[in-house]
Design an enzyme around this catalytic site. Structure first.
Site, PDB file in Angstrom:
ATOM      1  N   HIS A   1      -1.810  -6.624   8.152  1.00 19.55           N
ATOM      2  CA  HIS A   1      -2.587  -6.595   9.424  1.00 19.55           C
ATOM      3  C   HIS A   1      -3.551  -7.785   9.472  1.00 19.55           C
ATOM      4  O   HIS A   1      -4.720  -7.650   9.796  1.00 19.55           O
ATOM      5  CB  HIS A   1      -3.358  -5.273   9.567  1.00 19.55           C
ATOM      6  CG  HIS A   1      -2.487  -4.098   9.880  1.00 19.55           C
ATOM      7  ND1 HIS A   1      -2.101  -3.781  11.161  1.00 19.55           N
ATOM      8  CD2 HIS A   1      -1.905  -3.178   9.076  1.00 19.55           C
ATOM      9  CE1 HIS A   1      -1.329  -2.702  11.151  1.00 19.55           C
ATOM     10  NE2 HIS A   1      -1.178  -2.319   9.885  1.00 19.55           N
TER      11      HIS A   1
ATOM     12  N   TYR B   1      -7.929  -0.892   0.103  1.00 23.77           N
ATOM     13  CA  TYR B   1      -8.510  -1.810   1.089  1.00 23.77           C
ATOM     14  C   TYR B   1      -9.659  -2.634   0.485  1.00 23.77           C
ATOM     15  O   TYR B   1      -9.770  -3.831   0.768  1.00 23.77           O
ATOM     16  CB  TYR B   1      -8.978  -1.049   2.342  1.00 23.77           C
ATOM     17  CG  TYR B   1      -7.855  -0.492   3.194  1.00 23.77           C
ATOM     18  CD1 TYR B   1      -6.606  -0.195   2.669  1.00 23.77           C
ATOM     19  CD2 TYR B   1      -8.038  -0.248   4.550  1.00 23.77           C
ATOM     20  CE1 TYR B   1      -5.580   0.325   3.440  1.00 23.77           C
ATOM     21  CE2 TYR B   1      -7.010   0.267   5.339  1.00 23.77           C
ATOM     22  CZ  TYR B   1      -5.784   0.554   4.780  1.00 23.77           C
ATOM     23  OH  TYR B   1      -4.766   1.066   5.546  1.00 23.77           O
TER      24      TYR B   1
END
Ligand code: HEM
Length: 332
Positions: free
Chosen positions: A57, A324
């Site tokens: 992303h 993340y």
């Protein structure tokens, strides 16, 4: 306002300790993993390249706005975020692939993503990272690592059937995922799905399993393949910026409520559309951050965080929360 949302304070600490922390707390949570969070980041780099940017992303647009809760939310959770009135948010729309300059029209652009951070009055951050496909490509993080490696081994020039084609031919859920990806006309016309399950608990102690979805007030619109071919390489990024300059972009947030037999720990299986939806509130995105590059770099979304009344119920969420920060640390 943007500085409120930065996570600079985490960066130095996370860089050195993320892997060790991740492995031990996943084990403490009883999550059996062959692949570690660092393995997943490495698998993403193996497929997409390492770009000193988000491992996946990567291409996206940050926006800023507000969240207003709906009263029905309190029937299913005691989370205090629903009692605080209007709150500031930052959000980021993105393409899927971990490639900074991928054209918005390319294979790998879908499923597009929407990540949101609500900044509560007590300083708590409520984060979401969702995408526009109702269901993940595989059931577990171990399977995702395998899937990413197969994608990496199946590029141009590889003989057919490629390793990815062989996998898809024996994995109908994954095959259905890749064959039903859609391309939105605008980030503002896609429904986004949280995909992983949470356990929500209300003030009376009653619990339910939920999955999130964010429904565009502008209505849904996706492009036919022949329409997609006519679009420019930045059509999604450019359009959302132009749209927000003219009028706010709004999404309604819903919880889909599980019934007996619905898969809680398998994000590749969507729950039936007949399941009840409870409206939780409305997001209004009305401007870009003052410094979009700083905002993009310094924002970390942690979609698997627990809050009183909100607990992750799918191990993938906990795993994501450990993965993340590794990518975040690498891109500082
Ligand atoms: C095991 C499964 C998954 C892994 C290993 C994974 C990994 C990652 C990583 C490393 C990042 C970059 C984080 C950063 O640098 O800040 C990321 C971002 C993101 N992921 Fe995942 N992910 C997983 C599942 C999912 C799922 C199920 C969804 C959708 C529901 C999702 C949606 C997103 C979105 C929207 C972003 C961009 C966030 C942003 O804009 O900062 N991911 N993911």
């Amino acid at each position: 306002m943007f500085e409120d949302f930065t996570l600079k304070r985490f960066a130095g600490r996370l860089l050195g300790t993320a892997l060790c922390l991740a492995t031990s707390s996943l084990a403490a949570a009883g999550i059996e993993q062959k692949e570690s969070p660092q393995d997943l980041v490495n698998a993403l780099h193996g497929t997409f390249g390492a770009h000193h940017a988000r491992a996946v992303h990567t291409k996206g647009v940050m926006v800023v706005g507000t969240f207003v809760p709906a009263k029905d939310a309190r029937s299913i959770t005691k989370a205090s975020v629903f009692e605080m009135g209007k709150l500031p948010v930052v959000a980021r729309f993105s393409l899927f692939a971990g490639v900074p300059d991928i054209p918005d029209t390319a294979n790998g652009a879908a499923p597009t993503g929407l990540a949101i951070k609500i900044k509560a009055k007590d300083g708590t951050e409520y984060d979401f990272a969702t995408d526009q496909h109702n269901g993940f490509v595989v059931a577990t993080s171990d399977e995702f690592a395998n899937f990413l490696r197969l994608v990496g081994e199946s590029g141009p020039g590889v003989a057919h059937p490629t390793p990815l084609e062989t996998f898809l031919n024996t994995h109908p859920v994954s095959k259905h995922f890749v064959e039903t990806l859609t391309s939105p006309a605008s980030y503002a016309t896609a429904t986004f799905f949280g995909i992983n399950s949470f356990k929500w608990t209300n003030a009376a102690g009653k619990s339910a399993f939920v999955r999130y979805r964010f429904v565009p007030r502008a209505g849904e619109r996706y492009l036919r393949p022949e329409e997609l071919k006519t679009m420019g390489p930045n059509y999604l990024q450019d359009e959302i910026v132009a749209r927000i300059a003219k009028a706010p972009v709004e999404f309604d947030w819903y919880a889909q409520i599980a019934e007996d037999g619905d898969k809680i720990e398998d994000p590749s299986i969507a729950w039936p559309e007949s399941r009840k939806l409870v409206k939780l509130g409305t997001f209004t995105f009305d401007r870009l951050p003052a410094d979009k590059d700083v905002a993009d770099k310094q924002t970390l979304f942690l979609p698997g965080t627990s809050h009183p009344g909100i607990d992750p119920a799918d191990p993938m969420l906990t795993f994501r929360n450990h993965t993340y920060p590794i990518s975040f640390g690498e891109r500082q």
